[in-house]
Design an enzyme around this catalytic site. Structure first.
Site, PDB file in Angstrom:
ATOM      1  N   TRP A   1     -53.599  92.117 -12.791  1.00  0.00           N
ATOM      2  CA  TRP A   1     -54.215  92.154 -11.462  1.00  0.00           C
ATOM      3  C   TRP A   1     -53.148  92.133 -10.373  1.00  0.00           C
ATOM      4  O   TRP A   1     -53.232  92.884  -9.395  1.00  0.00           O
ATOM      5  CB  TRP A   1     -55.163  90.973 -11.296  1.00  0.00           C
ATOM      6  CG  TRP A   1     -55.792  90.885  -9.940  1.00  0.00           C
ATOM      7  CD1 TRP A   1     -56.958  91.482  -9.533  1.00  0.00           C
ATOM      8  CD2 TRP A   1     -55.294  90.177  -8.789  1.00  0.00           C
ATOM      9  NE1 TRP A   1     -57.211  91.181  -8.208  1.00  0.00           N
ATOM     10  CE2 TRP A   1     -56.213  90.392  -7.736  1.00  0.00           C
ATOM     11  CE3 TRP A   1     -54.167  89.379  -8.559  1.00  0.00           C
ATOM     12  CZ2 TRP A   1     -56.034  89.821  -6.476  1.00  0.00           C
ATOM     13  CZ3 TRP A   1     -53.988  88.825  -7.300  1.00  0.00           C
ATOM     14  CH2 TRP A   1     -54.914  89.048  -6.273  1.00  0.00           C
TER      15      TRP A   1
ATOM     16  N   ASP B   1     -60.543  93.496 -13.944  1.00  0.00           N
ATOM     17  CA  ASP B   1     -60.604  92.050 -14.165  1.00  0.00           C
ATOM     18  C   ASP B   1     -60.936  91.274 -12.893  1.00  0.00           C
ATOM     19  O   ASP B   1     -61.171  90.068 -12.943  1.00  0.00           O
ATOM     20  CB  ASP B   1     -59.272  91.548 -14.718  1.00  0.00           C
ATOM     21  CG  ASP B   1     -58.967  92.133 -16.093  1.00  0.00           C
ATOM     22  OD1 ASP B   1     -59.814  91.988 -16.996  1.00  0.00           O
ATOM     23  OD2 ASP B   1     -57.893  92.739 -16.259  1.00  0.00           O
ATOM     24  N   ASP B   2     -60.946  91.952 -11.767  1.00  0.00           N
ATOM     25  CA  ASP B   2     -61.175  91.293 -10.481  1.00  0.00           C
ATOM     26  C   ASP B   2     -62.659  90.949 -10.331  1.00  0.00           C
ATOM     27  O   ASP B   2     -63.527  91.813 -10.415  1.00  0.00           O
ATOM     28  CB  ASP B   2     -60.739  92.231  -9.348  1.00  0.00           C
ATOM     29  CG  ASP B   2     -60.794  91.563  -7.994  1.00  0.00           C
ATOM     30  OD1 ASP B   2     -59.736  91.157  -7.504  1.00  0.00           O
ATOM     31  OD2 ASP B   2     -61.901  91.434  -7.431  1.00  0.00           O
ATOM     32  N   PHE B   3     -62.943  89.665 -10.072  1.00  0.00           N
ATOM     33  CA  PHE B   3     -64.341  89.249  -9.986  1.00  0.00           C
ATOM     34  C   PHE B   3     -65.060  89.945  -8.838  1.00  0.00           C
ATOM     35  O   PHE B   3     -66.230  90.321  -8.961  1.00  0.00           O
ATOM     36  CB  PHE B   3     -64.450  87.732  -9.816  1.00  0.00           C
ATOM     37  CG  PHE B   3     -65.881  87.269  -9.681  1.00  0.00           C
ATOM     38  CD1 PHE B   3     -66.694  87.146 -10.794  1.00  0.00           C
ATOM     39  CD2 PHE B   3     -66.419  86.983  -8.430  1.00  0.00           C
ATOM     40  CE1 PHE B   3     -68.017  86.742 -10.672  1.00  0.00           C
ATOM     41  CE2 PHE B   3     -67.739  86.583  -8.295  1.00  0.00           C
ATOM     42  CZ  PHE B   3     -68.541  86.457  -9.421  1.00  0.00           C
ATOM     43  N   GLY B   4     -64.375  90.109  -7.699  1.00  0.00           N
ATOM     44  CA  GLY B   4     -65.019  90.762  -6.565  1.00  0.00           C
ATOM     45  C   GLY B   4     -65.402  92.197  -6.869  1.00  0.00           C
ATOM     46  O   GLY B   4     -66.479  92.653  -6.471  1.00  0.00           O
TER      47      GLY B   4
END
Length: 215
Positions: A138, A157-160
């Site tokens: 990330w 992989d970024d939650f947002g």
């Protein structure tokens, strides 16, 4: 950006998002050296908005210009700073060690200059930097998107990003990274723009300041 809007707009759900949010304003070239950008990304890990800006600003006060606007301390300077000075910026022990590792890696050439990075592919740069402490995929993807202006980065992989995609597609749960990668590969070579729209959708309705790394 026009080509990105055309490709993304071919999907009805994304077309509605583009109509609501407007043109992408992704700033893909922040003018920083990769070393500076990596320090900024480390400072902002697991933080959002004002907190990330404050910590990085305090670090920059220890740099040559002694300004919260940057740049951060040069590698030699950062390695010479005491742990107490770095901790006072708000850095955790892990972030402190990661930053020192990046500083040493800049000195030994592992962290490339901006011109050197420009000649490397996305995957080559990721492979070069991933072994560094505190540098995950990330973090390198943020460097690729916001410093090196790479147009086709999808930080799955970024939650947002995952949450934004969930809302866009009306899913019950955010997709797993592998599923998101498969679902968005059709939007290559414009996935950096797609990620930006996912972030904007995920932030809709929130009163907190956006993460400076993704704004």
């Amino acid at each position: 950006m026009a080509d990105s809007a055309t490709l993304l707009g071919s999907d009805p759900d994304l077309a509605a998002v583009i109509a609501r949010i407007g043109p992408c304003t992704l700033r893909g070239d922040d003018g920083q050296e990769p070393y500076d950008a990596l320090l900024r990304a480390i400072a902002g890990q697991q933080l959002h908005g004002a907190a990330a800006r404050r910590i990085f600003g305090r670090l920059c006060l220890l740099g040559a210009r002694e300004s919260t606007e940057g740049p951060p301390p040069a590698p030699e300077r950062l390695l010479a700073l005491s742990e107490e000075s770095l901790r006072a910026c708000g850095l955790s022990g892990n972030k402190l060690l990661a930053m020192r590792g990046v500083a040493q890696a800049r000195l030994d050439g592992t962290v490339p200059t901006r011109s050197e990075a420009a000649a490397m592919t996305d995957e080559d740069l990721i492979a070069r930097l991933l072994p560094l402490r505190g540098i995950g995929r990330w973090t390198v993807e943020m460097l690729l998107m916001f410093t090196l202006n790479r147009p086709d980065v999808m930080p799955v992989d970024d939650f947002g990003v995952r949450e934004g995609w969930r809302r866009i597609k009306g899913l019950e749960l955010p997709p797993r990274p592998k599923a998101l990668k498969e679902a968005t590969v059709c939007f290559s070579p414009c996935r950096s723009t797609l990620a930006w729209y996912c972030w904007r959708v995920a932030e809709e309705g929130k009163k907190t300041a956006p993460n400076p790394l993704t704004a």
